[in-house]
Design a protein around this motif. Structure first.
Motif, mmCIF file in Angstrom:
data_model
loop_
_atom_site.group_PDB
_atom_site.id
_atom_site.type_symbol
_atom_site.label_atom_id
_atom_site.label_comp_id
_atom_site.label_asym_id
_atom_site.label_seq_id
_atom_site.Cartn_x
_atom_site.Cartn_y
_atom_site.Cartn_z
ATOM 1 N N UNK A 1 0.827 -1.211 0.000
ATOM 2 C CA UNK A 1 0.000 0.000 0.000
ATOM 3 C C UNK A 1 0.858 1.255 0.000
ATOM 4 N N UNK A 2 0.497 2.211 -0.834
ATOM 5 C CA UNK A 2 1.164 3.504 -0.866
ATOM 6 C C UNK A 2 0.351 4.499 -0.037
ATOM 7 N N UNK A 3 0.986 5.080 0.955
ATOM 8 C CA UNK A 3 0.341 6.082 1.787
ATOM 9 C C UNK A 3 0.842 7.470 1.389
ATOM 10 N N UNK A 4 0.050 8.511 1.634
ATOM 11 C CA UNK A 4 0.484 9.864 1.263
ATOM 12 C C UNK A 4 1.852 10.191 1.849
ATOM 13 N N UNK A 5 2.742 10.650 0.996
ATOM 14 C CA UNK A 5 4.080 11.023 1.439
ATOM 15 C C UNK A 5 5.100 9.920 1.394
ATOM 16 N N UNK A 6 4.653 8.665 1.246
ATOM 17 C CA UNK A 6 5.578 7.534 1.185
ATOM 18 C C UNK A 6 6.056 7.325 -0.243
#
Length: 302
Positions: free
Chosen positions: A54-59
């Motif tokens: 999963x890609x989270x905001x800022x990662x």
């Protein structure tokens, strides 16, 4: 004389073109041919860890993959003195990261000789030769003694095996009593119609060297038939939301379409489109699983 890329790609397409039964019958050639074709581009566009997260905001993409691996290592309780097996270890990305952060000894098993050699090279470069071992072999016929490992894990690799019941039985065999089977798996959605499987799942199988895809319900039954208890398939926290990841994959496909230097790149772009389409329609899933072999690990209370 070595095959040209075009000839190799056409040979792969012929291997992948059959139905589930045909692909299962020559799964070794199917999988090794695929990874011989795509590994260099995987390394270029995805890095050394060939799975999703999963890609989270800022990662960043790299941060997301590392977080996925750290989560699994912590969930499995890996620590110094323990032994783990990475099924389908590829070029060694997750195995080397998990060995580094956990202190456990990690053995990687992979069907493709070239990827095993790359993993060994990366272990030397990172100074992790003493904490890792990389072995060429088949997950359906593991070259290990019974009760060899505390933990067996896989990042989206068992989907490449032809007989998934046999693979989970082999995992159970090489685990110590009380040991943990854990990981992430590519699956088809439960309850799909034949038409949905042909339209959405079959292209994914052909582009990604998959003999066939089981379902979440099928995976749970396979684990139980292998003798595991405490079976979990589909933990929401562990699996995460992959929506942003499919967006990222589409962005890479958009970028890839700007190049016409490689028939393999074009093939991979087409595969990415098939994968994200199936995922967004709920026909393709990536799910977490864990299950334990009956018994008690040495040093643990029952």
């Amino acid at each position: 004389m070595a095959e040209t890329t075009e000839v190799s790609l056409e040979r792969y397409r012929q291997l992948a073109a059959g139905d589930d039964s045909a692909r299962s019958g020559h799964y070794r050639d199917l999988v090794t041919s695929y990874y011989d074709l795509v590994t260099d581009l995987y390394l270029e566009g995805w890095g050394a860890s060939h799975h999703f997260a999963p890609l989270k905001p800022g990662d960043s993409h790299v941060d997301a993959l590392a977080a996925r691996q750290r989560f699994l290592a912590e969930r499995a309780g890996l620590c110094p003195g323990m032994t783990a097996l990475d099924v389908g270890s590829g070029v060694g990305g997750p195995a080397l990261n998990i060995a580094g952060i956990s202190g456990a000894h990690v053995t990687g098993l992979d069907l493709t000789p070239g990827r095993v050699e790359r993993a060994r090279g990366r272990a030397r470069e990172l100074g992790l030769e003493e904490r890792t071992t990389f072995v060429h072999g088949d997950a359906m016929y593991m070259p290990f003694e019974d009760a060899s490992f505390d933990v067996v894990y896989a990042f989206e690799a068992i989907c490449h095996t032809a007989d998934k019941d046999r693979t989970h039985a082999e995992i159970a065999r090489v685990l110590k009593p009380g040991g943990l089977s854990i990981g992430y798996e590519w699956l088809a959605g439960d309850g799909l119609t034949d038409g949905e499987r042909r339209r959405l799942v079959e292209p994914v199988c052909r582009y990604y060297a998959l003999p066939h895809l089981t379902t979440p319900g099928g995976l749970a039954e396979q684990l139980r038939r292998a003798g595991f208890t405490g079976v979990v398939v589909g933990d929401a926290e562990a699996t995460g939301d992959l929506t942003a990841t499919w967006d990222y994959l589409d962005q890479l496909a958009d970028l890839g379409e700007q190049f016409d230097d490689s028939p393999v790149r074009k093939f991979m772009v087409q595969g990415a489109r098939a994968l994200t389409r199936a995922a967004r329609e709920g026909a393709f899933l990536i799910e977490f699983w864990e299950a334990r072999k009956p018994g008690t690990l040495p040093g643990r209370d029952s």
